[in-house]
Design a protein around this motif. Structure first.
Motif, short mmCIF file in Angstrom:
data_model
loop_
_atom_site.label_atom_id
_atom_site.label_comp_id
_atom_site.label_asym_id
_atom_site.label_seq_id
_atom_site.Cartn_x
_atom_site.Cartn_y
_atom_site.Cartn_z
N VAL A 1 16.25 -13.57 -16.43
CA VAL A 1 16.22 -13.48 -15.09
C VAL A 1 16.48 -12.28 -14.65
O VAL A 1 15.84 -11.81 -13.54
N GLY A 2 17.26 -11.56 -14.99
CA GLY A 2 17.51 -10.21 -14.40
C GLY A 2 16.31 -9.29 -14.45
O GLY A 2 15.75 -8.43 -13.64
N VAL B 1 13.48 -10.50 -12.00
CA VAL B 1 13.89 -10.04 -10.52
C VAL B 1 13.57 -8.47 -10.40
O VAL B 1 13.10 -7.83 -9.58
N LEU C 1 10.76 -6.53 -8.21
CA LEU C 1 11.36 -5.49 -7.21
C LEU C 1 10.54 -4.08 -7.51
O LEU C 1 10.12 -3.40 -6.26
N GLY D 1 6.66 -13.17 -10.10
CA GLY D 1 8.26 -13.04 -10.43
C GLY D 1 9.01 -13.68 -9.85
O GLY D 1 10.09 -14.20 -10.86
N ILE D 2 8.87 -14.01 -8.50
CA ILE D 2 9.89 -15.01 -8.04
C ILE D 2 9.77 -16.33 -8.55
O ILE D 2 10.92 -17.00 -8.88
N THR E 1 11.39 -16.30 -11.82
CA THR E 1 12.73 -16.43 -11.73
C THR E 1 13.21 -17.73 -11.46
O THR E 1 14.34 -18.44 -12.20
#
Length: 566
Positions: free
Chosen positions: A141-142, A145, A149, A236-237, A240
């Motif tokens: 998950v990290g 994100v 970003l 990516g969103i 996640t």
């Protein structure tokens, strides 16, 4: 989470029972009661209904393995893998537009690609430790994100310095995603379904870089180069959110110390090696800078091996290299990646520089071969489950050698249809052998070494792709210079110069046509030489595949996987 995949993920993870008596996934409080039924026989009856769930949660029986509960979590993993790998090829077609927009020189703008590759290679070895320290679910998950970003920042870059910094930020989670995704896959999927799962997973590994030039060419030609980065943000969103829904949130039970000196030595070795191969063409292969990089890389790698044999918690467990099937798979993986990326790198240049196609058109030439990969990757996984890796890998390398040999016959005027057909033949080979190679290697390792094997596999992919492009590029330049000399420059067959033959015509205009023709011929011949080398390497790979396993693996074919903290 109530799916079978969630139960499977929790089966190998230590989870404590809360003090208030609430039963948690993986609890073991029921098991001791059959050993002492006499003291409290009345209580045995109420406890009986709770006995089956703990027995079913860690089940590895065929009925669970035959289910499809792992497909949705696998789809989430493919999203992350696809996104991270796509960025390795989609940026290449945008480099000319980025150079103009950011007012950068040709040498400086190359660091947008080179810097990303260097950081990827450095981060990959750290991924295994991060998975144990943070847990695989949290790390995935990290990383999703962070990659989204970093991609957004790259799309907002205003000059060369900013894009280089943002690409480094993007590369850190980009290097983690492939490793953690592959490790999670081996915990999500039943052992006997590993081949089929890897066939689907390969859509991210192989198809993403294959369609990158087509997608990137379309976005750059009709929209804006910044979209090649912004497109990662919604993906990516979505990835996640799905990961938070599908994967269970289970805390790790181990907190291993970071092997700092191991990380420093392997990170520098990979950095120096990749930098030397990337810049050897510009700096000169015998120049002092390149020689220093190679020398220090070898010394640092040797020091890393010494350190890893002495520490209690090595960054990469070197025991993976004691597995002969894994070592063979690494060699074959390097050959396969070399064949794949040589085509992805050289064909667009040939189509644009020699045949004059635009970015989108050159990408469309690669599209039929990419579609072949989409179809073949899942089929190859099923073939692996049925008959093992030896025969699909041997046949795959035969197709790769044949297709590369056909491409070695390209000329300046080779029809577009022929190139598409020959590339399709090559990709049939890649589609047949890529996933069986990776699957057979990692499956041969004990469960405790899965993460280390995943890290080594990803390092091999990064290094092989970078070395292939750098070495073949250097060979093309040196061979091209020799071919130009052998053809006598711009002089005619009888030694008559174009200026002499043209009377009072403008010398520059008379030289332009012969110069373009000679350049196109020499460029085509050098690319043909690169494909011929790939054909030879592929033939060698077909021979090495004889040492791979044939038939279903005993015990279900996937290896046994030990505890892994999520």
């Amino acid at each position: 989470m109530t799916t079978d995949a969630g139960n499977r993920l929790g089966q190998d993870t230590a989870v404590t029972t809360p003090p208030n008596g609430t039963r948690a996934m993986g609890q073991t409080t029921v098991a001791p009661r059959p050993q002492a039924p006499a003291p409290a026989p009345p209580r045995a009856a109420p406890a009986a209904p709770t006995a089956p769930p703990p027995q079913q949660a860690p089940s590895r029986e065929p009925q669970r393995a035959g289910g499809n509960s792992w497909i949705i979590p696998l789809g989430v993993l493919i999203i992350g893998m696809f996104m991270s790998v796509l960025d390795t090829s989609i940026v290449n077609v945008a480099i000319p537009k980025m150079q103009t927009a950011l007012n950068a020189s040709a040498d400086d703008i190359e660091w947008v690609v080179t810097g990303y590759t260097l950081v990827l290679g450095m981060v990959v070895p750290l991924s295994g430790w991060l998975g144990l320290r943070l847990g695989l679910t949290r790390l995935y998950v990290g990383a999703m994100v962070g990659f989204a970003l970093g991609s957004a920042l790259c799309g907002l870059a205003w000059n060369l310095d900013s894009i280089l910094v943002f690409r480094v930020i993007q590369a850190i989670p980009g290097g983690v995603l492939p490793v953690v995704s592959l490790t999670l896959l081996y915990q999500l999927v039943p052992p006997e379904k590993i081949g089929s799962a890897m066939g689907l997973y390969g859509l991210g590994v192989v198809v993403a870089p294959a369609i990158g030039p087509t997608l990137g060419g379309y976005l750059v030609e009709y929209f804006d180069w910044r979209l090649i980065f912004f497109i990662n943000v919604p993906v990516g969103i979505a990835g996640t959110v799905l990961a938070l829904i599908v994967f269970p949130q289970i805390k790790p039970t181990k907190w291993p110390k970071l092997d700092i000196w191991g990380f420093v030595t392997i990170a520098y070795a990979l950095f120096a090696m990749l930098l030397a191969f990337s810049k050897g063409e510009d700096w000169g292969w015998t120049g002092y800078r390149v020689l220093i990089l190679f020398s220090t890389a070898i010394l640092s790698l040797a020091l890393f091996l010494v350190i890893e044999n002495e520490v209690d918690n090595p960054l990469i467990n070197l025991r993976v290299f004691k597995s002969f099937p894994f070592v063979v798979s690494l060699i074959l993986l390097g050959i396969t990646v070399t064949g794949l990326f040589s085509g992805l790198y050289f064909l667009p240049q040939y189509l644009q520089q020699v045949q004059g196609l635009q970015e989108l058109d050159s990408g469309l030439v690669l599209l039929p071969g990419s579609l072949v990969l989409v179809v073949l990757m899942p089929i190859a996984g099923r073939i692996y489950d049925a008959i093992g890796p030896r025969y699909p890998v041997m046949i795959g390398f035969a197709f790769l050698a044949w297709g590369s040999y056909l491409l070695a016959a390209i000329t300046v005027d080779t029809p577009r249809g022929d190139i598409e057909l020959w590339l399709t033949v090559r990709n049939i080979g890649v589609g047949l052998c890529m996933m069986p190679i990776i699957t057979s290697g990692v499956s041969a390792l004990p469960g405790a070494l899965t993460s280390a094997g995943s890290s080594v596999n990803n390092v091999m992919q990064r290094v092989a792709s970078s070395i292939a492009i750098a070495v073949f590029g250097s060979l093309n330049i040196s061979k091209g210079a020799q071919l130009a000399l052998n053809r006598g420059g711009l002089a005619g067959a009888n030694g008559t110069s174009p200026m002499a033959a043209g009377g009072g015509a403008d010398p520059a205009s008379q030289l332009l046509g012969p110069y373009r023709e000679l350049t196109a011929q020499v460029t085509t011949q050098t690319y043909a030489n690169g494909f011929f080398i790939v054909a030879i390497l592929s033939a060698v790979g077909a021979v090495l595949a004889v040492f791979m396993r044939a038939g279903k693996k005993k015990g279900g074919g996937g290896g046994s996987h030990g505890p892994v903290e999520l």
